[in-house]
Design a protein around this motif. Structure first.
Motif: not given
Length: 388
Positions: A9-12, A290-292, A296-297
């Motif tokens: 879960v990248l957004p976290l 917002l999650g996208s 971001l990497r």
């Protein structure tokens, strides 16, 4: 976007980036970031959610929670960097020992940091640790994780439904908020009230994350947040966090000194925790703009790999360089230097021990990584992205 404990879960991770930058800018006394310290509460909620998710994942896959291995993983994740920071600070004590507020000599301060008792030193002995001051929040977490995993394992072993355990946690959240309000005492001078460092009166943010992890194991909760509610909760959550931080920073919410308001400890800080809970529930349940952005990497990489080291190292860097810089440019230079040291610390100190830490993970995690990615190296980040 899956909410299961094993999913990336990248957004976290991106949320971690903004939380730690806010905390550091607060410590740098950058104008407009006087409420940046609420980022600590964001970390508390994230930690409660991620750790509980991993514990639940282990229990669902293996039928048990191996507490010894859990605590070993915690030590391997956290202690190498902490030990390095303490040794460097002690060696440089003539240069850093008098920075900000400090009531202890080098080795007593180091002992408090290494035993995760910084919050007790602040709350009960009224002793500040100078460059080791950030250790109070680490102490809060590690004390919590001595208690919560056995409690969770006991409930699950006794056949309690996860929904029932979640309601128990929610009741404990409410009790903690009430205690914080009732037990508040106006501090002397510029001191922070003792309840801020209490593992009981200030446990609400950690428990909120735990409650969310438990709730999202229920199909109805996952479906609820996977719909439009999840999008709304994402924006409401980030709005609450940013609004409270901004208004605390400029004094428009409760005046110029938040330390003198019981409302802050009993209501506003828990509100930050609730906002973070709503934000997490949204971004792990569905795709949002917002999650996208948070995913971001570069943001995710920084939050996942540098935030912990930065939290520990930045006070030492500030103590060494602050006398030689001035103005906003100088503060940004301190931020950049702190990030550089923390990044180096991640590669030199953290990564070798993280490889050792993997040996104490349940075998099913490695099997799942291999199955999902096709080869082990690519799957390594799946569970590692959840480490706290």
């Amino acid at each position: 976007m899956s909410s299961s404990a094993g999913s990336r879960v990248l957004p976290l991770d991106g949320l971690r980036t903004f939380a730690i930058i806010g905390v550091v800018l607060y410590h740098l006394h950058v104008q407009g970031f006087g409420g940046g310290f609420v980022g600590v509460n964001v970390f508390f909620v994230l930690s409660g959610y991620l750790i509980t998710s991993l514990l639940l994942k282990e229990q669902m896959q293996t039928g048990t929670i191996r507490l010894g291995r859990f605590w070993v993983r915690r030590v391997l994740r956290l202690y190498p960097t902490l030990l390095a920071v303490v040794l460097v600070a002690v060696a440089l004590w003539p240069l850093v020992g008098d920075y900000t507020y400090n009531d202890l000599d080098a080795w007593p301060a180091a002992l408090v940091a290494l035993t995760y008792t910084g919050n007790f030193a602040r709350a009960y002995a009224h002793l500040s640790q100078g460059v080791f001051a950030p250790g109070w929040s680490l102490a809060m977490e590690e004390q919590f994780y001595l208690v919560w995993p056995p409690v969770l394992a006991f409930f699950l072993y006794r056949g309690f439904r996860r929904r029932s355990v979640a309601w128990f946690g929610a009741a404990a959240v409410l009790a903690s908020c009430v205690l914080a309000y009732v037990l508040y005492e106006t501090p002397k001078g510029i001191a922070t009230p003792d309840i801020y460092f209490s593992p009981v009166a200030n446990v609400a943010p950690l428990l909120l994350g735990c409650v969310l992890a438990l709730a999202l194991t229920h199909e109805r909760a996952r479906t609820f947040f996977a719909g439009r509610v999840g999008a709304w909760s994402t924006w409401i959550g980030i709005g609450v966090i940013v609004a409270i931080a901004a208004m605390l920073g400029n004094g428009s919410l409760i005046g110029d000194d938040w330390k003198n308001e019981p409302l802050f400890f009993g209501v506003l800080l828990p509100a930050v925790g609730l906002g973070t809970t709503l934000l997490i529930a949204g971004v792990v349940s569905r795709k949002t703009a917002l999650g996208s952005f948070l995913g971001l990497r570069p943001l995710a990489w920084f939050g996942r790999n540098v935030s912990y080291s930065l939290y520990l190292w930045h006070m030492i860097v500030m103590a060494l360089l602050d006398p030689f810089v001035s103005g906003l440019g100088g503060k940004l230079l301190l931020l950049g230097a702190s990030v550089a040291v923390a990044t180096a610390s991640h590669f030199v100190i953290e990564k070798p021990f993280l490889r050792v830490k993997k040996r104490f993970e349940p075998a099913s995690w490695s099997v799942e990584r291999t199955r999902e990615t096709g080869h082990e190296s690519a799957g390594q980040e799946t569970v590692e992205s959840l480490r706290v």
